[in-house]
Structure formats: structure tokens, C-alpha cells
Design a protein around this motif. Structure first.
Motif, PDB file in Angstrom:
ATOM      1  N   ASP A   1       0.868  -1.168   0.000  1.00 33.69           N
ATOM      2  CA  ASP A   1       0.000   0.000   0.000  1.00 33.69           C
ATOM      3  C   ASP A   1       0.909   1.223   0.000  1.00 33.69           C
ATOM      4  O   ASP A   1       1.612   1.496   0.976  1.00 33.69           O
ATOM      5  CB  ASP A   1      -0.904  -0.007   1.238  1.00 33.69           C
TER       6      ASP A   1
ATOM      7  N   LYS B   1       0.308   4.272   0.273  1.00 31.97           N
ATOM      8  CA  LYS B   1      -0.011   5.252   1.313  1.00 31.97           C
ATOM      9  C   LYS B   1       0.650   4.871   2.630  1.00 31.97           C
ATOM     10  O   LYS B   1       1.212   5.739   3.330  1.00 31.97           O
ATOM     11  CB  LYS B   1      -1.532   5.342   1.486  1.00 31.97           C
ATOM     12  N   GLU B   2       0.603   3.598   2.990  1.00 35.17           N
ATOM     13  CA  GLU B   2       1.238   3.155   4.226  1.00 35.17           C
ATOM     14  C   GLU B   2       2.739   3.399   4.181  1.00 35.17           C
ATOM     15  O   GLU B   2       3.341   3.854   5.163  1.00 35.17           O
ATOM     16  CB  GLU B   2       0.955   1.666   4.459  1.00 35.17           C
TER      17      GLU B   2
ATOM     18  N   HIS C   1      -4.878  -6.509  10.455  1.00 35.65           N
ATOM     19  CA  HIS C   1      -3.475  -6.397  10.013  1.00 35.65           C
ATOM     20  C   HIS C   1      -3.022  -7.664   9.285  1.00 35.65           C
ATOM     21  O   HIS C   1      -1.928  -8.177   9.512  1.00 35.65           O
ATOM     22  CB  HIS C   1      -2.562  -6.120  11.209  1.00 35.65           C
TER      23      HIS C   1
ATOM     24  N   SER D   1       2.190  -4.105   4.303  1.00 37.91           N
ATOM     25  CA  SER D   1       2.906  -3.720   3.090  1.00 37.91           C
ATOM     26  C   SER D   1       4.331  -4.257   3.116  1.00 37.91           C
ATOM     27  O   SER D   1       4.966  -4.352   4.165  1.00 37.91           O
ATOM     28  CB  SER D   1       2.930  -2.201   2.943  1.00 37.91           C
TER      29      SER D   1
ATOM     30  N   LYS E   1      -9.567  -4.834   3.250  1.00 39.33           N
ATOM     31  CA  LYS E   1      -8.516  -3.900   2.856  1.00 39.33           C
ATOM     32  C   LYS E   1      -8.969  -2.935   1.767  1.00 39.33           C
ATOM     33  O   LYS E   1      -8.931  -1.708   1.939  1.00 39.33           O
ATOM     34  CB  LYS E   1      -7.286  -4.689   2.388  1.00 39.33           C
TER      35      LYS E   1
END
Length: 416
Positions: free
Chosen positions: A112, A114-115, A162, A166, A201
Motif C-alpha cells: 500500500d 499510502k502506508e 493487520h 505492506s 482492505k
């Protein structure tokens, strides 16, 4: 909802997006559920951010570097906030015997962007804190993080368990719009994991993005009867219909039901209109065409997740209870064997007799873990099984002679 069949199977969405640029559509989400990673679409999305591609070259007469500008914006430099791409695909080797040969195109590890961006932004702040003397206050120049925003209170939680952290195994591109990849491992079918990847997700991220238009790269080669997937994912037409309905619900919630679906893959056409491909497409179209206005509700998802957690806990409790019962049974057998051995020793029996009557012979033992802290307990392998009664050796010749003699004696007695 609109279903499209574009001949450019792996680059259809960029063509469709152009027709919506001037129709008031600002925020576009692109979803891909083909078994192969949508690396072409990901490259188009990444190119909405200003960037260059440097390619070194060498010839007998010269060498150098070609520089290509890859910037192809959707609207302007603010495209980072206006485009979202999410893809779920198979990721891993084609077979255990070929660990270095990955499923085409070899990309699509769980990631991801963004993460990773948030983690990258936290690193300078952590470095400043580590370099500052003990007890010193952080200066105003240190990144303080984003200001509180009341809108974040209404965001849907993404990946609450979770389950999809990533990684950087696929050399992710952090510049540009948010890109979410979920690589389903294999070989081996994982349809439930595939569903959770979407439910926990991607769909929450899609709701938080609040698109004006949802575009779908609909590939059906992840079907369990399609051999091109090398036994990755292994969903059925019921899974495709479920996902389609979920996407429509998000569209009803965010963008007045605007969904564009583009046909991509699916290669098992054996059987014609009853093939795996035909049934999958029919299920997808049925999910698009079903008239309803139901909106995606995170509370329903949470209820479903709670039920799954409860079942998982109950299953774990049953397994623990079985193990505890097995350990107790083994201890009881051990104590009985010890008591028998003690009784045999008191009556003067030999060690061989003790072994026969009390502890079983080594050839009939099995090892059960968990009976002691650091040791295993020897247990008869046939405990709990019905035992067959065994007779001694039979002399069939003597038995036959005896039967004949008895028959002759009976005949003589009858004549007298």
C-alpha cells in the motif's frame, strides 16, 4: 452500471477515462481482480505524477542515458488525490520446484503506497527525536504530522486484523496516487483470503477515497477451473458475483451507482456457455444488472468479521480441549502402567513379565507431545482401538484326523 468489452485487454481503462475527463468526474477508482497483476494500469496511474525514466545505453561508438518524461496527468498536479488503483492477484512461484519462476508478470506483492509514504514521513521525525539531547524539546522545524481533521472520524478502518501488511518486495512507486496491491500466495487455492483482501482492505479504502466513478478490470482467470492461473486464488462464479455486488454497494454509497466494467481475462471456454468463463461473466453481469440501492455498510462487515473471529476461537478451543483430554488420558495410562509395574515388582515377577503386563513393548509405542514440560510420553499405538482376539497355532492335519475319527465312531455306534 456499464459493461465494456475492450480489445486492448490490459490497457482499456486509460482509454475509457479520457471520455470522462470533461464530464464532471474528478475522482476515479480503478479495481482489478484478474489473477495477473495489473502492472500496465499501475504504470499509467504512477505516470500521473511528474517524473522521468532514465535508460542507459551503450553502442560501439558512444554511450549515455536516454531521459524520458513520463508525466501524463489526469487533470493536473493534484492527481495524487484524484486517482486510486487497487489490484488483487496471484503472487509467487508457479510451482514449488520452480522457486524463481513467478506467475506472470512477476509483480504484485502486497503493498500500500499510502502506508509506505506515512512510514517514510515518520522516519525524519524519528531521526530528529533520536538526535536531540535527552529531555530536549522538539523544535518547530520538526515534522509535527497532519493537523487534526474532523473528517477522519468518519473514515472506515482498513485492514483491522493487520492481515495484509505492506512489503517492498516489488520495488513500489511511492510518488503519485495511492496504489494498493494484494498478492495472494500459492500454489494452492485461497478463495477466503481473496474475499478478505477485498472486504477488509480494498473496499474500505475505496469508501474512504469517495470516488466519482469506479472502473473495474474484470478478469476471470482466477477461477479454480482455469488452468492458466497455476492453481492460484481458485475462486468460483459465486465469489465473482459477491465481489460485484460489494462494488455496486460502494458505488451506491459514493457515486450514485456509477460503475464501468471492462472484460479482461478468462480462458477456460470448454463447454461454451456453461464453461467456467461463461458462468463467471454471467455472474458478474448479473451482479451489475441487479437493480437495488443498497449502500455498503461497514457495520455489516464488522458483524461478519466478529462471527468469523468467534468461530475461529471456538475451533481453537475445541482443538485445545481435545489436546488436553489426550494428555490427561496419556497420564492416566502412564500412572496405570506404573502401578502395574509396582505390583509386579512386589509379587516377584521378572522384568519381562512387567513389560508384558504393564508398559508396552517399544515396538508398539507412540510419542505424544504435551504430556510433560520437556519430555514426550510413550503411549501404546493401539490405545483406544478395538483389539482382535488371536488364537494359537492350529495343526490342521491333526484336527482333520480327529474329525474323521469322531465321524467314524458315530457311524459305528449307529450300526450297532
Amino acid at each position: 452500471m456499464i459493461a465494456c468489452d475492450c480489445p486492448a485487454a490490459h490497457q482499456p481503462l486509460t482509454l475509457c477515462v479520457v471520455s470522462y475527463r470533461h464530464a464532471g468526474i474528478q475522482r476515479v477508482a480503478i479495481l482489478d481482480f484478474d489473477v495477473h497483476h495489473g502492472n500496465g494500469t499501475r504504470a499509467c496511474v504512477s505516470n500521473t505524477a511528474p517524473g522521468t525514466l532514465r535508460v542507459p545505453f551503450s553502442t560501439p561508438l558512444s554511450e549515455g542515458v536516454h531521459v524520458y518524461h513520463t508525466y501524463q496527468p489526469w487533470f493536473d498536479v493534484d492527481d495524487d488525490d484524484n486517482v486510486l488503483f487497487a489490484s488483487v492477484q496471484g503472487y509467487g512461484p508457479k510451482a514449488p520446484t520452480m522457486p524463481e519462476v513467478f506467475v506472470y508478470p512477476g509483480s504484485g506483492a502486497t503493498c500500500d503506497s499510502k502506508e509506505l509514504k506515512l512510514a517514510q514521513d515518520k522516519q525524519p521525525a524519528a531521526a530528529v527525536d533520536a538526535a536531540a539531547p535527552a529531555g530536549a524539546a522538539v523544535t518547530a522545524d520538526a515534522p509535527a504530522g497532519p493537523a487534526p481533521d474532523e473528517k477522519t472520524n468518519h473514515l472506515v478502518e482498513e485492514d483491522p486484523d493487520h492481515e495484509f501488511p505492506s512489503t517492498t518486495a516489488d520495488d513500489p512507486v511511492l510518488a503519485g496516487p495511492r496504489i494498493i496491491d494484494v498478492g495472494i500466495p500459492g500454489p494452492g487455492f485461497h478463495p477466503l483470503l481473496w474475499r478478505r483482501a477485498w472486504r477488509d482492505k480494498i473496499l474500505p479504502a475505496l469508501v474512504n477515497f469517495k470516488p466519482d466513478l469506479i472502473m473495474v478490470s474484470a478478469g476471470f482467470d482466477a477461477h479454480r477451473k482455469d488452468e492458466i492461473n497455476f492453481r492460484y486464488i481458485g475462486v468460483t462464479e459465486a465469489d465473482y458475483e459477491w465481489l460485484t455486488d460489494q462494488i455496486v454497494q460502494v458505488a451506491n454509497r459514493c457515486c450514485n451507482g456509477r460503475v464501468v466494467s471492462v472484460l479482461e481475462g478468462g480462458y477456460n471456454i470448454n463447454g461454451g456457455f456453461v464453461s467456467a468463463f461463461a458462468r463467471s461473466v454471467a455472474a458478474h453481469v448479473r451482479g451489475l444488472a441487479e437493480p437495488h440501492s443498497q449502500a455498503w455498510d461497514p457495520q455489516e462487515v464488522q458483524i461478519e468479521r466478529d462471527i468469523e473471529h468467534k468461530r475461529k476461537e471456538e475451533r481453537a478451543a475445541r482443538i485445545a480441549a481435545k489436546r488436553a483430554a489426550a494428555v490427561a488420558r496419556l497420564k492416566a495410562q502412564e500412572q496405570a502402567a506404573a502401578a502395574t509395574a509396582a505390583a509386579a515388582g512386589g509379587s516377584g515377577l521378572t522384568d519381562a513379565a512387567v513389560e508384558v503386563e504393564g508398559a508396552p513393548a517399544a515396538a508398539g509405542l507412540s510419542v505424544a507431545e504435551g504430556a510433560g514440560d520437556n519430555a514426550a510420553t510413550a503411549v501404546p499405538a493401539d490405545v483406544g482401538r478395538p483389539k482382535r482376539r488371536r488364537s494359537g497355532h492350529v495343526d490342521y492335519a491333526a484336527l482333520n484326523a480327529q474329525l474323521e475319527a469322531e465321524a467314524k465312531a458315530a457311524a459305528d455306534a449307529k450300526q450297532e
